[in-house]
Design an enzyme around this catalytic site. Structure first.
Site, PDB file in Angstrom:
ATOM      1  N   LYS A 299     -32.404  97.103  43.382  1.00  0.00           N
ATOM      2  CA  LYS A 299     -32.649  98.213  42.452  1.00  0.00           C
ATOM      3  C   LYS A 299     -31.726  98.112  41.246  1.00  0.00           C
ATOM      4  O   LYS A 299     -30.649  97.519  41.339  1.00  0.00           O
ATOM      5  CB  LYS A 299     -32.348  99.537  43.167  1.00  0.00           C
ATOM      6  CG  LYS A 299     -33.375  99.955  44.197  1.00  0.00           C
ATOM      7  CD  LYS A 299     -32.982 101.283  44.826  1.00  0.00           C
ATOM      8  CE  LYS A 299     -33.987 101.715  45.881  1.00  0.00           C
ATOM      9  NZ  LYS A 299     -35.321 102.002  45.352  1.00  0.00           N
ATOM     10  N   ARG A 373     -41.623 101.865  54.688  1.00  0.00           N
ATOM     11  CA  ARG A 373     -42.888 101.737  55.410  1.00  0.00           C
ATOM     12  C   ARG A 373     -42.789 100.671  56.511  1.00  0.00           C
ATOM     13  O   ARG A 373     -43.472 100.755  57.521  1.00  0.00           O
ATOM     14  CB  ARG A 373     -44.018 101.430  54.421  1.00  0.00           C
ATOM     15  CG  ARG A 373     -43.862 100.155  53.674  1.00  0.00           C
ATOM     16  CD  ARG A 373     -44.731 100.091  52.417  1.00  0.00           C
ATOM     17  NE  ARG A 373     -44.211 100.935  51.341  1.00  0.00           N
ATOM     18  CZ  ARG A 373     -44.797 101.082  50.153  1.00  0.00           C
ATOM     19  NH1 ARG A 373     -45.939 100.459  49.894  1.00  0.00           N
ATOM     20  NH2 ARG A 373     -44.270 101.852  49.231  1.00  0.00           N
TER      21      ARG A 373
HETATM   22  N1  BES Z   1     -36.165 104.827  48.875  1.00  0.00           N
HETATM   23  C1  BES Z   1     -37.079 104.379  47.904  1.00  0.00           C
HETATM   24  C2  BES Z   1     -37.888 105.493  47.264  1.00  0.00           C
HETATM   25  C3  BES Z   1     -37.137 106.539  46.475  1.00  0.00           C
HETATM   26  C4  BES Z   1     -37.054 106.456  45.098  1.00  0.00           C
HETATM   27  C5  BES Z   1     -36.590 107.626  47.106  1.00  0.00           C
HETATM   28  C6  BES Z   1     -36.402 107.432  44.393  1.00  0.00           C
HETATM   29  C7  BES Z   1     -35.945 108.601  46.384  1.00  0.00           C
HETATM   30  C8  BES Z   1     -35.849 108.506  45.022  1.00  0.00           C
HETATM   31  C9  BES Z   1     -38.037 103.389  48.539  1.00  0.00           C
HETATM   32  O1  BES Z   1     -37.534 102.626  49.550  1.00  0.00           O
HETATM   33  C10 BES Z   1     -38.477 102.473  47.447  1.00  0.00           C
HETATM   34  O2  BES Z   1     -37.653 101.795  46.925  1.00  0.00           O
HETATM   35  N2  BES Z   1     -39.765 102.462  47.145  1.00  0.00           N
HETATM   36  C11 BES Z   1     -40.301 101.625  46.128  1.00  0.00           C
HETATM   37  C12 BES Z   1     -41.640 101.142  46.565  1.00  0.00           C
HETATM   38  C13 BES Z   1     -42.242 100.076  45.675  1.00  0.00           C
HETATM   39  C14 BES Z   1     -41.390  98.828  45.722  1.00  0.00           C
HETATM   40  C15 BES Z   1     -43.641  99.777  46.144  1.00  0.00           C
HETATM   41  C16 BES Z   1     -40.402 102.435  44.837  1.00  0.00           C
HETATM   42  O3  BES Z   1     -40.716 103.618  44.886  1.00  0.00           O
HETATM   43  O4  BES Z   1     -40.138 101.871  43.782  1.00  0.00           O
HETATM   44 MG    MG Z   2     -36.537 100.894  48.868  1.00  0.00          MG
END
Ligand code: BES
Ligand code: MG
Ligand code: ZN
Length: 525
Positions: A299, A373
């Protein structure tokens, strides 16, 4: 006045603050200079009219003070804006300060467009304003007008006074405040008050877990702290399953996420039997990623600290179990929280890797940041096969996309069942912590099941479109019971300033809605 009850403003782990009446009497605040009360006033039904209408409790206070409350309020200006508080001093010798709070119109009720019970929301917001302002002005003991709903009043006060400051120097922490209900109220109002205090306290527990830094809240610490907390209710059995156990269960998805970190994973199982053990349980699942760096698909640095709360689903589920057991709801519930870190060491998942879930399905991991997931897949398989669930509900901070869609107004909810959805939605109307339904179309399923290497892909074919829906469609591939709901809580994880009775920070949402739903389900059977 009723016996006081202490409320924590800082959640102190391992020490449950009683939500029963009559306890903590020895701590009764006898110093009048530190006593405050909150009373409510309604605004006039006609917007053009100035002035206010006292609640029953405000009327009583005014009578006891021979009309002085009314007098002082007239001097301060006779309108109290909805959700705002005016602090008055020298009203009566029994207390040092009075917060008069604006409840809005007495005619408020269910609002069809807002899909919320506004009478209750107005009480929560107004009482919250009064409680925080009285604490600012030095009150150590606050008696709260139950208004027309003592539960909502208790929730507003106790949620608003929460502060996660245990890691700060004592001088910088918010002072502790005792809360109780104002006046000689009936037994039913006292019971409602106690219920509100229990719910707020459990939500504050969830908020504490979410706020805790990831170096202090590892999977092991999560299991220990939650185990200690739930032991107090004496009716929950917690089992912290190890990595070895997960290997025996063939939880290849969960284990693949966990192996990128030095912290061993834990699959925490919490069992509550509030009725005949033969009755089918409700299963609650919470995503428990104690830190989500994204893994190799790392990230961006900005705001990455918020990913300490990526175990929000697990925290809400653990807090809900605390409330369910404290309220002794006549239902059987099992909570499952797969706990691990999503980091990136030499063994971490790599984009394109394929792993095998508990049900034998293979998952192509094209984005290691879509880890929630992957571990929930195993938890869902376990829930559906190890138990005979009457329903399965998972809560997860799953996608940033749900925040884009709904912001923090409501939890994005997906369900294969009309009745389950309708019951969850109804619960949200009452608690003010709303849910909004999103679709589980085949349209999205095909976007995750057309994988080059495996049975499913952990990201959709069109990564910029409907990310929350493809996430839900992925989970659906691992569900084999008809009654299932998935709550994507990423958008409601954190409060900036949108929810007036929650301070800035992690929210523990939608805990009260979940418990309200469980309470109604318990009454149905
Ligand atoms: N934990 C994150 C989602 C999240 C984002 C929670 C902001 C709280 C605040 C999750 O694991 C994630 O990173 N999801 C990705 C999915 C994508 C790669 C398909 C996302 O939302 O970018
Ligand atoms: Mg994630
Ligand atoms: Zn995550």
């Amino acid at each position: 006045m009723a016996a006081p009850m202490r409320v924590r403003t800082t959640f102190s782990i391992f020490r449950r603050v009683s939500s029963q009446f009559g306890s903590w009497n020895r701590n009764y605040c006898s110093d009048v200079t530190k006593k405050g009360i909150i009373v409510g006033v309604y605004s006039k039904e006609d917007d053009k009219e100035e002035g206010f209408v006292f609640t029953k409790a405000a009327e009583e206070v005014n009578d006891r003070a021979s009309g002085r409350l009314q007098e002082l309020l007239n001097i301060a200006g006779p309108t109290v804006k909805q959700g705002k508080a005016k602090i008055l001093y020298d009203v009566n010798q029994d207390f040092s300060s009075v917060a008069v709070v604006g409840l809005g119109k007495q005619s408020a009720g269910y609002n069809n467009v807002e899909q919320v019970n506004e009478a209750k929301e107005n009480i929560r917001a107004a009482i919250a304003a009064g409680a925080t302002q009285l604490r600012e002005s030095g009150a150590k003991h606050i008696s709260v007008d139950p208004c027309s709903d003592a539960q909502a009043a208790a929730e507003g006060a106790s949620l608003a006074l929460f502060s996660y400051d245990e890691l700060k120097d004592e001088s910088k922490r918010k002072p502790l405040v005792e809360l109780d209900i104002l006046g000689n109220t009936e037994k039913s109002a006292k019971e409602q008050w106690a219920r509100g205090m229990t719910l707020a306290s459990s939500q504050n527990f969830a908020r504490t877990l979410m706020e805790m830094p990831a170096n202090r809240l590892t999977p092991r610490r999560f299991a220990e702290i939650t185990g200690e907390q739930l032991r107090i209710t004496k009716t929950i059995v917690t089992r912290a399953h190890t990595q070895q156990w997960a290997m025996e269960k063939n939880m290849g998805g969960f284990l693949s996420v966990a192996k990128g970190s030095d912290q061993p994973p834990i699959f925490l199982e919490m069992t509550y039997n509030g009725t005949d053990p033969a009755v089918k349980p409700l299963i609650l699942i919470g995503k428990g990623v104690t830190f989500d760096s994204g893994g190799i698909s790392i990230k961006p640095a900005q705001n990455m600290d918020a990913m300490r709360a990526d175990m929000g689903g697990a925290a809400v589920v653990a807090g809900a179990m605390d409330a369910i057991a404290t309220l002794q709801l006549p239902i059987n519930v099992v909570a499952l929280t797969p706990l691990c870190e999503n980091l990136l060491n030499g063994s971490a998942n790599k984009p394109g890797d394929v792993v095998k879930a508990m049900n034998g399905k293979t998952i192509q991991i094209d984005n290691t940041d879509a880890e929630g997931r992957v571990l929930l897949a195993d938890a869902l398989c376990y829930a559906c096969t190890e138990f005979e669930p009457r329903a399965v509900i998972d809560l997860a901070t799953l996608t940033g996309a749900v925040d884009v869609a709904l912001g923090s107004a409501a939890t994005g909810t997906f369900s294969t069942s009309e009745t389950l959805w309708s019951d969850l939605h109804q619960a949200g109307v009452e608690t003010g912590d709303r849910l909004w339904r999103l679709p589980l179309y085949k349209h999205y399923t095909s976007q995750v099941t057309e994988s080059h290497l495996a049975d499913v892909n952990n990201v959709g074919k069109h990564p910029r479109s409907a990310g929350s829906c493809t996430g839900a469609a992925f989970l659906k591939e691992f569900v084999t019971v008809p009654e299932w709901a998935h709550l994507d809580i990423a958008g409601v994880m954190e409060n900036k300033d949108e929810i007036p009775y929650l301070v800035k920070g992690m929210t523990g949402r939608p805990l009260r809605t979940l418990v309200e739903f469980v309470a109604r389900m318990a009454n149905q059977s």
